[in-house]
Motif scaffolding. Structure first.
Motif, PDB file in Angstrom:
ATOM      1  N   GLN A 264      -8.893  -1.612  -0.555  1.00  0.00           N
ATOM      2  CA  GLN A 264      -8.224  -2.259   0.589  1.00  0.00           C
ATOM      3  C   GLN A 264      -8.584  -1.567   1.897  1.00  0.00           C
ATOM      4  O   GLN A 264      -8.725  -2.215   2.925  1.00  0.00           O
ATOM      5  CB  GLN A 264      -6.703  -2.260   0.387  1.00  0.00           C
ATOM      6  CG  GLN A 264      -6.293  -3.188  -0.750  1.00  0.00           C
ATOM      7  CD  GLN A 264      -4.883  -3.708  -0.593  1.00  0.00           C
ATOM      8  OE1 GLN A 264      -4.461  -4.053   0.496  1.00  0.00           O
ATOM      9  NE2 GLN A 264      -4.141  -3.784  -1.687  1.00  0.00           N
ATOM     10  N   SER A 265      -8.710  -0.256   1.837  1.00  0.00           N
ATOM     11  CA  SER A 265      -9.049   0.467   3.066  1.00  0.00           C
ATOM     12  C   SER A 265     -10.464   0.148   3.518  1.00  0.00           C
ATOM     13  O   SER A 265     -10.737   0.020   4.707  1.00  0.00           O
ATOM     14  CB  SER A 265      -8.888   1.972   2.859  1.00  0.00           C
ATOM     15  OG  SER A 265      -7.526   2.266   2.660  1.00  0.00           O
TER      16      SER A 265
ATOM     17  N   ASP B 143       0.592  -4.821   5.575  1.00  0.00           N
ATOM     18  CA  ASP B 143      -0.408  -5.125   4.538  1.00  0.00           C
ATOM     19  C   ASP B 143      -0.997  -6.511   4.746  1.00  0.00           C
ATOM     20  O   ASP B 143      -2.204  -6.705   4.648  1.00  0.00           O
ATOM     21  CB  ASP B 143       0.235  -5.068   3.145  1.00  0.00           C
ATOM     22  CG  ASP B 143       0.563  -3.637   2.734  1.00  0.00           C
ATOM     23  OD1 ASP B 143       0.065  -2.706   3.395  1.00  0.00           O
ATOM     24  OD2 ASP B 143       1.315  -3.456   1.760  1.00  0.00           O
TER      25      ASP B 143
ATOM     26  N   VAL C 149      -6.254   1.313  -3.428  1.00  0.00           N
ATOM     27  CA  VAL C 149      -6.090   1.643  -1.995  1.00  0.00           C
ATOM     28  C   VAL C 149      -7.456   1.849  -1.341  1.00  0.00           C
ATOM     29  O   VAL C 149      -7.652   1.503  -0.173  1.00  0.00           O
ATOM     30  CB  VAL C 149      -5.174   2.880  -1.732  1.00  0.00           C
ATOM     31  CG1 VAL C 149      -3.785   2.665  -2.284  1.00  0.00           C
ATOM     32  CG2 VAL C 149      -5.777   4.166  -2.235  1.00  0.00           C
TER      33      VAL C 149
ATOM     34  N   ALA D 109     -12.011  -2.637   2.974  1.00  0.00           N
ATOM     35  CA  ALA D 109     -11.996  -4.014   3.484  1.00  0.00           C
ATOM     36  C   ALA D 109     -11.351  -4.080   4.862  1.00  0.00           C
ATOM     37  O   ALA D 109     -11.572  -5.024   5.614  1.00  0.00           O
ATOM     38  CB  ALA D 109     -11.249  -4.923   2.515  1.00  0.00           C
ATOM     39  N   ALA D 110     -10.527  -3.071   5.185  1.00  0.00           N
ATOM     40  CA  ALA D 110      -9.807  -3.099   6.452  1.00  0.00           C
ATOM     41  C   ALA D 110     -10.705  -2.801   7.645  1.00  0.00           C
ATOM     42  O   ALA D 110     -10.276  -2.975   8.792  1.00  0.00           O
ATOM     43  CB  ALA D 110      -8.641  -2.102   6.424  1.00  0.00           C
ATOM     44  N   ARG D 111     -11.933  -2.337   7.401  1.00  0.00           N
ATOM     45  CA  ARG D 111     -12.866  -2.114   8.525  1.00  0.00           C
ATOM     46  C   ARG D 111     -14.238  -2.656   8.160  1.00  0.00           C
ATOM     47  O   ARG D 111     -15.136  -1.909   7.784  1.00  0.00           O
ATOM     48  CB  ARG D 111     -12.936  -0.622   8.897  1.00  0.00           C
ATOM     49  CG  ARG D 111     -13.947  -0.367  10.043  1.00  0.00           C
ATOM     50  CD  ARG D 111     -13.765   0.959  10.756  1.00  0.00           C
ATOM     51  NE  ARG D 111     -12.521   1.017  11.468  1.00  0.00           N
ATOM     52  CZ  ARG D 111     -11.680   2.060  11.434  1.00  0.00           C
ATOM     53  NH1 ARG D 111     -11.984   3.123  10.725  1.00  0.00           N
ATOM     54  NH2 ARG D 111     -10.547   2.019  12.096  1.00  0.00           N
ATOM     55  N   PRO D 112     -14.392  -3.982   8.281  1.00  0.00           N
ATOM     56  CA  PRO D 112     -15.675  -4.575   7.885  1.00  0.00           C
ATOM     57  C   PRO D 112     -16.835  -4.125   8.774  1.00  0.00           C
ATOM     58  O   PRO D 112     -17.946  -3.997   8.299  1.00  0.00           O
ATOM     59  CB  PRO D 112     -15.441  -6.091   7.993  1.00  0.00           C
ATOM     60  CG  PRO D 112     -14.150  -6.273   8.709  1.00  0.00           C
ATOM     61  CD  PRO D 112     -13.400  -4.993   8.676  1.00  0.00           C
TER      62      PRO D 112
ATOM     63  N   LEU E 195       0.831  -1.206   0.000  1.00  0.00           N
ATOM     64  CA  LEU E 195       0.000   0.000   0.000  1.00  0.00           C
ATOM     65  C   LEU E 195       0.862   1.251   0.000  1.00  0.00           C
ATOM     66  O   LEU E 195       0.500   2.266  -0.600  1.00  0.00           O
ATOM     67  CB  LEU E 195      -0.919  -0.018   1.230  1.00  0.00           C
ATOM     68  CG  LEU E 195      -2.070  -1.029   1.156  1.00  0.00           C
ATOM     69  CD1 LEU E 195      -2.737  -1.178   2.514  1.00  0.00           C
ATOM     70  CD2 LEU E 195      -3.083  -0.604   0.103  1.00  0.00           C
TER      71      LEU E 195
ATOM     72  N   GLY F 124      -3.859  -7.014   6.990  1.00  0.00           N
ATOM     73  CA  GLY F 124      -5.169  -6.528   6.565  1.00  0.00           C
ATOM     74  C   GLY F 124      -5.496  -5.113   7.013  1.00  0.00           C
ATOM     75  O   GLY F 124      -6.666  -4.727   7.057  1.00  0.00           O
ATOM     76  N   PHE F 125      -4.466  -4.342   7.354  1.00  0.00           N
ATOM     77  CA  PHE F 125      -4.710  -2.926   7.668  1.00  0.00           C
ATOM     78  C   PHE F 125      -4.922  -2.147   6.372  1.00  0.00           C
ATOM     79  O   PHE F 125      -4.522  -2.595   5.284  1.00  0.00           O
ATOM     80  CB  PHE F 125      -3.525  -2.340   8.435  1.00  0.00           C
ATOM     81  CG  PHE F 125      -3.427  -2.822   9.858  1.00  0.00           C
ATOM     82  CD1 PHE F 125      -4.306  -2.357  10.821  1.00  0.00           C
ATOM     83  CD2 PHE F 125      -2.458  -3.734  10.232  1.00  0.00           C
ATOM     84  CE1 PHE F 125      -4.226  -2.800  12.139  1.00  0.00           C
ATOM     85  CE2 PHE F 125      -2.369  -4.192  11.540  1.00  0.00           C
ATOM     86  CZ  PHE F 125      -3.251  -3.715  12.497  1.00  0.00           C
ATOM     87  N   GLY F 126      -5.511  -0.957   6.460  1.00  0.00           N
ATOM     88  CA  GLY F 126      -5.806  -0.159   5.272  1.00  0.00           C
ATOM     89  C   GLY F 126      -4.659   0.752   4.883  1.00  0.00           C
ATOM     90  O   GLY F 126      -3.549   0.653   5.402  1.00  0.00           O
ATOM     91  N   SER F 127      -4.944   1.633   3.932  1.00  0.00           N
ATOM     92  CA  SER F 127      -3.936   2.515   3.348  1.00  0.00           C
ATOM     93  C   SER F 127      -4.007   3.914   3.970  1.00  0.00           C
ATOM     94  O   SER F 127      -5.082   4.387   4.317  1.00  0.00           O
ATOM     95  CB  SER F 127      -4.183   2.608   1.844  1.00  0.00           C
ATOM     96  OG  SER F 127      -3.431   3.627   1.280  1.00  0.00           O
TER      97      SER F 127
ATOM     98  N   ALA G 104     -11.336  -2.890  13.385  1.00  0.00           N
ATOM     99  CA  ALA G 104     -10.478  -3.116  12.226  1.00  0.00           C
ATOM    100  C   ALA G 104     -10.495  -4.610  11.942  1.00  0.00           C
ATOM    101  O   ALA G 104     -10.649  -5.413  12.866  1.00  0.00           O
ATOM    102  CB  ALA G 104      -9.048  -2.644  12.483  1.00  0.00           C
ATOM    103  N   ARG G 105     -10.323  -4.950  10.657  1.00  0.00           N
ATOM    104  CA  ARG G 105     -10.254  -6.368  10.309  1.00  0.00           C
ATOM    105  C   ARG G 105      -9.093  -7.024  11.046  1.00  0.00           C
ATOM    106  O   ARG G 105      -9.172  -8.175  11.467  1.00  0.00           O
ATOM    107  CB  ARG G 105     -10.055  -6.505   8.800  1.00  0.00           C
ATOM    108  CG  ARG G 105     -10.028  -7.958   8.345  1.00  0.00           C
ATOM    109  CD  ARG G 105     -10.341  -8.089   6.876  1.00  0.00           C
ATOM    110  NE  ARG G 105      -9.353  -7.432   6.059  1.00  0.00           N
ATOM    111  CZ  ARG G 105      -8.757  -7.998   5.005  1.00  0.00           C
ATOM    112  NH1 ARG G 105      -9.062  -9.221   4.658  1.00  0.00           N
ATOM    113  NH2 ARG G 105      -7.879  -7.329   4.308  1.00  0.00           N
TER     114      ARG G 105
ATOM    115  N   ASN H 240      -9.303   4.698   7.489  1.00  0.00           N
ATOM    116  CA  ASN H 240      -8.937   3.578   6.625  1.00  0.00           C
ATOM    117  C   ASN H 240      -8.447   2.368   7.417  1.00  0.00           C
ATOM    118  O   ASN H 240      -7.966   1.410   6.816  1.00  0.00           O
ATOM    119  CB  ASN H 240      -7.815   3.987   5.675  1.00  0.00           C
ATOM    120  CG  ASN H 240      -8.210   5.158   4.809  1.00  0.00           C
ATOM    121  OD1 ASN H 240      -9.337   5.227   4.333  1.00  0.00           O
ATOM    122  ND2 ASN H 240      -7.289   6.087   4.605  1.00  0.00           N
ATOM    123  N   ALA H 241      -8.511   2.432   8.741  1.00  0.00           N
ATOM    124  CA  ALA H 241      -7.967   1.368   9.596  1.00  0.00           C
ATOM    125  C   ALA H 241      -6.539   1.023   9.189  1.00  0.00           C
ATOM    126  O   ALA H 241      -6.178  -0.146   9.035  1.00  0.00           O
ATOM    127  CB  ALA H 241      -8.856   0.128   9.569  1.00  0.00           C
TER     128      ALA H 241
END
Ligand code: HEM
Ligand code: FES
Lengths: 220, 250
Positions: free
Chosen positions: A84-85, B207, A81, A87-90, A11, B210-213, B104-105, B171-172
């Motif tokens: 992915q962001s 990455d 990005v 998906a990072a906080r479902p 990322l 599973g953290f965000g950007s 966060a995931r 964005n977690a």
């Protein structure tokens, strides 16, 4: 090791690509705004500037190619990005209060999408003449193209709205890109965005003044 | 003071959860936020209900075990303060308080307000250390370090690994956490030999978890109980870029 694909797979690598390509566009947009302001000096000034640009031949095509490639990379990375962001906080918060995020930073995605639509329509409108809101289009008289178009309220409105989006996108983006790339100096108050505020204000004012002045009948 | 709490209750990792309302009465403004929850839990236990699970350890702001989303702000309304150091005087009598776990995931809920933050441990395991020779410790002044570097390294080393940065990030993203460690070690002589390999593997691990950007909203810096600066993220990206060019070797 993490060269090439490995770099882009992360990322941070994607954000560095976005920062570089974004800054390439910032450079173009600044030059574009300065050139367009020639409309205030009359038809002669603007048309001969446009003629000069078209006379650069290969150079013009090189610049166009760089801009297209940069935009494609910027948009692809933006979509990646963003996905992915998300998906990072479902599971989201029932309540979340922003402490630092600005309107500009929170609208990078939707504002960016509007800019993409704008860029496509703008090229079809003023460069290729495929979209002709005023009915007529001249390949030599850019001044006339501007004036006839911006007399139409919804054309002027679309440009004014899109340029507000550009201003916001760059108020955050011009500041964040140098940080993403890792070239911004250490700062006592990193959230201060003085330079990008000045840049965003200049671009917003310059690009907004043209449709507004023409619509109001101040020029043309 | 009397408060109305809205607390996330979830019986286990895969159980469905929901916000449940509780009354917290006769709370002293001098209590810490966790002590207020202790009082509520005592009552719940007495009434035969399952107490609210939340993480805590030192209760003096140094271990990083505590961490709650309080009224939509990680660690609550007081800046530069962990949840355990937040006091009830920061709230007004009769207030409604929303309490949620970090979301966060990479931080799955274990139960109620307790989340699994081992993803942060794995980022550290990926390179957040120096491979030091064992033996007698060196004379303290044998290696000279410029004062600015010491200051910035110490500020970054203040990270307690609570995860508020990723929790607060829209964005977690765990960029501030990872960048703090990369900055801490990257500014000191001992951290140099592994500096670029560290940037590659820690960023890669972040990455994978599973953290965000990072959009550089700046939420992490505001949420951080140790007020770590987003300048660290600039340093992390710089080291990562350079490492990508050199392949991690210098
Ligand atoms: C005139 C055209 C454009 C310019 C000058 C521009 C410039 C920039 C700059 C400088 C950044 C900051 C990059 C960073 O923080 O590293 C940025 C970010 C961004 N741009 Fe653009 N951009 C343009 C068009 C677009 C378009 C067409 C889209 C989308 C379709 C877009 C989407 C985004 C997004 C989503 C971000 C934020 C990414 C993030 O940090 O999460 N931009 N842009
Ligand atoms: S319990 Fe240790 S920092 Fe809060």
């Amino acid at each position: 090791m993490a060269t090439g694909r490995g770099f882009y797979r992360s990322l941070v690598g994607k954000k560095i690509v976005m920062g570089v390509t974004g800054l390439i566009w910032v450079g173009f947009v600044v030059g574009h705004a300065a050139g367009n302001l020639l409309v205030f000096r009359g038809p002669e000034a603007l048309n001969s500037y446009s003629h000069f640009l078209k006379s650069t031949g290969e150079l013009l095509w090189i610049v166009r190619a760089v801009l297209v490639v940069a935009l494609v990379l910027h948009v692809i990375a933006a979509v990646q990005v963003t996905r992915q962001s998300r998906a990072a906080r479902p599971v989201g918060y029932a309540k979340q209060e922003h402490q630092a995020a600005t309107f500009a930073s929170r609208t990078m995605r939707w504002g960016g999408a509007l800019l993409l639509v704008f860029i496509v329509l703008h090229i079809l409108h003023f460069t290729t003449g495929t979209v002709r809101p005023a009915g007529s289009f001249s390949t030599t008289d850019v001044y006339a193209n501007m004036v006839t178009s911006f007399r139409i309220w919804w054309v002027a409105f679309f440009y004014v709205t899109s340029m507000a989006a550009l201003g916001f996108h760059l108020f955050h983006g011009a500041w964040s890109s140098v940080r993403s790339i890792g070239v911004s100096p250490v700062s006592a108050d990193p959230l201060k965005k003085k330079v990008s505020l000045g840049l965003a204000l200049f671009l917003w004012l310059a690009f907004t003044a043209i449709p507004v002045a023409i619509f109001a009948g101040l020029i043309g | 003071m009397n408060l109305t709490l809205h607390v996330w209750r979830q019986a286990g990792p895969d159980a469905p959860g929901k916000m449940v309302r509780y009354e917290a009465n006769d709370i002293s403004p001098d209590m810490s936020f966790l002590e207020m929850l202790d009082v509520v839990n005592e009552r719940l236990t007495a009434e035969g209900e399952t107490p609210i699970a939340f993480d805590h350890d030192c209760r003096e702001g140094i271990c990083g075990a505590c961490g709650l989303m309080i009224n939509g702000i990680a660690h609550g309304p007081e800046k530069g303060t962990a949840t355990c150091q937040l006091h009830m005087r920061s709230f007004s009598d009769g207030a409604a308080i929303y309490i949620e776990p970090w979301r966060a995931r990479a931080f799955p809920v274990i139960r109620d307000l307790a989340v699994d933050r081992s993803s942060l441990d794995r980022i550290i395991q990926a390179g957040g250390f120096i491979t030091a020779a064992t033996g007698g410790s060196q004379d303290a002044n044998a290696i000279l370090v410029p004062k600015e570097n010491v200051d910035d390294a110490m500020d970054s080393a203040a990270c307690i690994g609570c995860g508020a940065c990723a929790a607060a990030c829209p964005n977690a993203s765990a960029s501030l956490f990872t960048a703090a460690k990369i900055t801490h070690l990257g500014l000191l002589p001992q951290g140099q030999p592994e500096r670029y390999r560290r940037a590659l593997s820690m960023v890669g691990r972040m990455d994978l978890e599973g953290f965000g950007s990072c959009t550089l909203h700046g939420e992490c810096q505001e949420a951080c109980p140790k007020e770590i600066s987003i300048d660290t993220i600039t340093r992390m990206n710089r080291d990562f870029l350079r490492a990508s060019v050199t392949g991690g070797r210098e």
